[in-house]
Design a protein around this motif. Structure first.
Motif, PDB file in Angstrom:
ATOM      1  N   GLU A  15       0.977  -1.058  -0.171  1.00 59.04           N
ATOM      2  CA  GLU A  15      -0.054   0.033  -0.092  1.00 59.04           C
ATOM      3  C   GLU A  15       0.839   1.309   0.164  1.00 59.04           C
ATOM      4  O   GLU A  15       1.813   1.248   0.668  1.00 59.04           O
ATOM      5  N   LYS A  35      -0.010   9.607   2.282  1.00 53.11           N
ATOM      6  CA  LYS A  35      -1.413  10.002   1.721  1.00 53.11           C
ATOM      7  C   LYS A  35      -1.197  11.385   1.140  1.00 53.11           C
ATOM      8  O   LYS A  35      -0.683  12.461   2.002  1.00 53.11           O
ATOM      9  N   ASN A  36      -1.878  11.962  -0.024  1.00 58.22           N
ATOM     10  CA  ASN A  36      -2.076  12.923  -0.402  1.00 58.22           C
ATOM     11  C   ASN A  36      -0.620  13.882  -0.529  1.00 58.22           C
ATOM     12  O   ASN A  36      -0.506  15.037  -0.120  1.00 58.22           O
TER      13      ASN A  36
END
Length: 241
Positions: A204, A208-209
Motif C-alpha cells: 500500500e 497519503k496526499n
C-alpha cells in the motif's frame, strides 16, 4: 572442453562474463548476446535495468529518455552523481555502459515518448522494457510493441513504497493494490490487452496526499533488477512467469 570454450571467449574480449558463462552455459550466453533490448526511461528503475542487462551480456541496447539529471535524482538513480548533474541521462548512461563493456552497442533516443515520437524508433528490437511513469507514453510503448510483435514487460509504480519483497510479475489483468496498475488495467482493457506482463507492488502507498511522489532507493533498484532478470531468463527459456 568447457575450459577450452571459455578460454576462446576470454581471448575475444569478454573475460568479464566467464563466471556468468559458468553459471548458465555458453549456448545460453550466446543467445543473450544475440538479442536487442530497448529500455524506455532511465530513472530509478530504468537505470538499474540497463546496468543489469549490460552486466548480463546484452551487447545491443537502445535507451530512450528526454530528461537531464537533477540533484533530486541522487537518492535513487544509479547515474545521478555530482559529476553528472545537468547532463542528458541517455549520454551519461551510454558512457557508463561503455565503461562496463566497451563492446556494447548503445543507440540513444533523446525525446519524450508519445504516440508521435514512438515511430522514430525502428522496430529492430527483440524486447522492450517500459520504465516510464507517464500513462500516455506507456500506452504508446505498449501499442508499439504489440503492433511490431516485440516482447514487452512494463513497470508499474515503484514510488511511495519501501518493501522490495512486495513486487510481483503477473499479467496486467491479475494486478491489485498498485494505483498505476489500476489505471493501466482499465486503459488497456479498452484496447483488448489483458496479457501484458507487468511488474507491480502489492504494498500500500505509504504517504497519503503527497505533493510529489516520495521515493527511496530500495524499491526502484529492486524493480530494475527484477525486470532485467525477467528478460534474461526469458531469452534463455527459463523464465518463471
Amino acid at each position: 572442453m568447457i575450459i577450452m570454450i571459455l578460454t576462446s571467449y576470454m581471448k575475444r574480449g569478454i573475460k568479464m562474463f566467464s563466471r556468468l558463462i559458468s553459471l548458465i552455459g555458453i549456448d545460453n550466453f550466446k543467445l543473450i548476446q544475440q538479442k536487442k533490448v530497448l529500455v524506455f526511461g532511465l530513472g530509478g528503475v530504468g537505470g538499474y535495468v540497463c546496468e543489469m542487462l549490460c552486466r548480463s551480456g546484452i551487447t545491443n541496447l537502445g535507451i530512450c529518455d528526454f530528461d537531464t539529471i537533477a540533484i533530486s535524482n541522487k537518492n535513487r538513480q544509479i547515474i545521478a552523481l555530482d559529476s553528472t548533474i545537468g547532463k542528458l541521462k541517455t549520454e551519461v548512461m551510454k558512457d557508463r555502459l561503455k565503461d562496463i563493456n566497451k563492446d556494447i552497442s548503445v543507440e540513444t533516443y533523446n525525446f519524450k515518448v508519445d504516440e508521435n515520437t514512438i515511430n522514430k524508433i525502428k522496430p529492430v528490437y527483440d524486447y522492450v522494457i517500459d520504465c516510464i511513469d507517464d500513462i500516455n507514453g506507456k500506452l504508446a510503448i505498449i501499442k508499439y510493441s504489440y503492433a511490431n510483435n516485440i516482447k514487452i514487460i512494463s513497470s508499474m509504480g515503484t514510488g511511495n513504497k519501501l518493501d522490495p519483497n512486495m513486487f510481483k510479475i503477473k499479467k496486467i489483468n491479475q494486478t491489485k493494490v498498485c494505483p498505476l496498475a489500476k489505471i493501466m488495467r482499465h486503459r488497456l482493457k479498452k484496447l483488448n490487452i489483458t496479457d501484458l506482463p507487468v511488474l507491480y507492488s502489492e504494498e500500500e502507498p505509504l504517504v497519503k496526499n503527497a505533493k510529489e511522489i516520495p521515493s527511496s532507493i530500495f524499491t526502484p533498484a529492486a524493480a530494475g533488477i527484477l525486470l532485467a532478470r525477467w528478460v534474461i531468463l526469458d531469452i534463455i527459456n527459463i523464465a518463471d512467469f
